[in-house]
Write an enzyme that holds these catalytic residues in place. Structure first.
Site, PDB file in Angstrom:
ATOM      1  N   LYS A 171       0.864  -1.174   0.000  1.00  0.00           N
ATOM      2  CA  LYS A 171       0.000   0.000   0.000  1.00  0.00           C
ATOM      3  C   LYS A 171       0.911   1.238   0.000  1.00  0.00           C
ATOM      4  CE  LYS A 171      -2.740   3.390   1.404  1.00  0.00           C
ATOM      5  NZ  LYS A 171      -2.204   4.774   1.495  1.00  0.00           N
ATOM      6  N   GLU A 177       9.200   1.504  11.374  1.00  0.00           N
ATOM      7  CA  GLU A 177      10.280   2.494  11.249  1.00  0.00           C
ATOM      8  C   GLU A 177       9.616   3.850  11.229  1.00  0.00           C
ATOM      9  OE1 GLU A 177      12.230   5.311   9.966  1.00  0.00           O
ATOM     10  OE2 GLU A 177      12.462   4.310   8.021  1.00  0.00           O
ATOM     11  N   CYS A 224      13.650  10.928   7.228  1.00  0.00           N
ATOM     12  CA  CYS A 224      13.435  10.578   8.636  1.00  0.00           C
ATOM     13  C   CYS A 224      14.745  10.553   9.413  1.00  0.00           C
ATOM     14  CB  CYS A 224      12.720   9.227   8.749  1.00  0.00           C
ATOM     15  SG  CYS A 224      13.591   7.860   7.957  1.00  0.00           S
ATOM     16  N   GLU A 236       9.279  16.205  15.372  1.00  0.00           N
ATOM     17  CA  GLU A 236       9.748  16.090  13.994  1.00  0.00           C
ATOM     18  C   GLU A 236       8.987  17.050  13.083  1.00  0.00           C
ATOM     19  OE1 GLU A 236      11.002  12.423  11.168  1.00  0.00           O
ATOM     20  OE2 GLU A 236       8.925  12.389  11.868  1.00  0.00           O
TER      21      GLU A 236
END
Length: 487
Positions: free
Chosen positions: A181, A256, A289, A384
């Protein structure tokens, strides 16, 4: 004219799902938009629970045959997929650049070759996967890796095909079937991957691709009892929802997630190297990331470091990612741009100072930003941003540097710039991170474990760690004298 096929930069892309070896349309669609100029690229099939169920059913039906396929044959097909990727690197590169705004030169020279390498590496690793038998009171222990079953792989938009194949390749190599997906903001190269895999001879149903919004299709995928592994790369809130969905079936997860990684710059380092490492954190418009977005600089060199950083960062060219001279492209979506600017404006309102940037550019471009005068407990330091926004703080000694580096909820990566091997060993031993780079950044080897600590993730993938996740490990213990014959 095929109503389900669009042309992107001269490349034909099918907009339907790929389920059980066939293209499947949906009643609804969503519009895929290029971040480069905001233009609509086409209408993409918008899947929901029905498409999710069909894809998992196709993966379940194909699993016994693929699991029984000999390792050498699975490896051969994975190499054939890699061959197909290499033949279409230019097409894949221009489609992905158009779809997600990352630099075309990076896609051509690094990202798409890495996609092919993902398949080759895990195909080759599969053929060497072994554990030496060992004895227990005369008995023999034999360890084997058995395919687990259908896997749902949910991938992000910042490096769509590379991160998808980082999951797809080991899952297929292990003998599992896959439902992929892709992120709805960058779905196109996943569709091209389905074509390439089919052309390479991958049996129908072994790889399925379903498109759509996570809120509409995600739970139907992750809560399906026939799914035996889920691997996800993305945000912490989404990971929590996936974990809740998977909990009823105790489906194993590999997650992750986000990062708020530090770059520690010590006074004994090569300052030009440290500045190069810092400026590199603007790669992919900050949508990485692993990016070391918190610059922690020893106080005695902070002024000179900042001066050199500003000289380098302000020389970066921001613009069309298809231009070879461009260093920083657009951010992926207007919502992401709003999120980035919200972080920056709240930080400025709270007393932070913008050394460079601190504002939007035209369209979906955000000016490369460096903020100072930030508090350790502030939002801009702790959360973040996922944009071209760095903060700079100073420290006076190793203990303070490590305390600041470890003082977030995350633990994905860290980078250390120092001229002392002894200091590097001391500092890296105390950092909380899944990956630590010393005097370098973004050097990745597929045989190394990859993942994060704390809220940056659960589990590790890479090399044998990937097979440990995508397989059920079995230990067979055999007695020495139980045989009635010796034929």
């Amino acid at each position: 004219m095929n109503e389900h096929r669009i042309t992107v930069a001269g490349v034909a892309v099918d907009t339907r799902h790929w389920i059980g070896g066939e293209r499947i349309a949906s009643a609804g669609t969503f519009t895929d938009v290029s971040p480069i100029d905001g233009s609509a690229l086409g209408e993409i099939a918008r899947g929901g629970p029905a498409e999710a169920a069909a894809a998992v059913a196709a993966a379940k039906a194909a699993f016994p045959g693929w699991a029984a396929t000999p390792r050498a044959e699975r490896a051969r097909i994975l190499h054939a997929i890699a061959d197909g990727v290499e033949k279409r690197i230019e097409e894949l590169a221009i489609v992905e650049t158009t779809d997600n705004g990352a630099l075309l030169r990076s896609h051509r020279r690094g990202v798409m070759p890495r996609v092919a390498h993902n398949f080759r590496f895990f195909a080759d690793w599969l053929l060497t996967l072994d554990h030496e038998d060992f004895g227990t009171r005369g008995h023999t222990n034999h360890v084997s890796w058995d395919p687990a079953g259908p896997c749902v792989l949910i991938t992000p938009w910042n490096a769509p095909l590379m991160l998808a194949t980082w999951k797809v390749a080991p899952a297929l190599a292990a003998g599992n079937t896959v439902v992929l997906k892709p992120a709805e903001w960058s779905p196109l190269t996943a569709s091209l991957l389905a074509d390439i895999a089919a052309e390479a001879g991958l049996p129908a149903g072994v790889l399925n691709v379903v498109q759509g919004h996570g809120s509409e299709i995600g739970d139907a995928l992750t809560s399906n009892p026939d799914v035996r592994r889920i691997s996800f790369t993305g945000s912490v809130p989404t990971a929590r929802r996936i974990a809740e969905s998977a909990a009823a079936n105790l489906t194993p997860l590999s997650l992750e997630l986000g990062g708020k990684s530090p770059l520690l710059v010590f006074a004994d380092t090569d300052l030009d190297l440290a500045v190069d490492l810092a400026v590199e954190q603007y790669d992919n418009a900050g949508q990485v990331c692993l990016a070391a977005t918190r610059l922690l600089v020893e106080e005695s060199v902070a002024e000179e470091f900042t001066r050199r950083f500003v000289d380098r960062a302000t020389a970066l060219k921001q613009g069309d990612p298809r231009d070879e001279a461009t260093d920083i492209g657009p951010n992926i979506h207007s919502r992401q741009l709003e999120k980035i600017d919200g972080f920056v404006q709240r930080a400025l309102a709270s007393g932070a100072r913008a050394v460079i940037g601190g504002h939007r550019g035209d369209g979906r471009y955000y000016a490369p930003t460096l903020l100072t005068d930030v508090r350790q407990d502030s939002e801009i330091v702790q959360e973040e941003v996922f944009g071209p926004v760095l903060t700079l703080q100073t420290f006076t000694d190793e203990d303070e540097a490590i305390r600041l580096a470890n003082d977030t909820r995350f633990g994905l990566a860290a980078t250390v710039a120092t001229g002392s091997r002894e200091r590097a060993e001391r500092v890296t031993a105390r950092l909380v991170a899944g990956t630590v780079w010393v005097n370098c950044f973004f050097v990745r080897d597929l045989q190394a474990p990859f993942g994060g600590s704390r809220l940056s993730g659960v589990g590790r993938e890479g090399g044998t760690w990937s097979f440990d996740f995508y397989c059920d490990l079995k230990n067979t213990v055999t007695a020495p004298n139980g045989w009635k014959n010796h034929g």
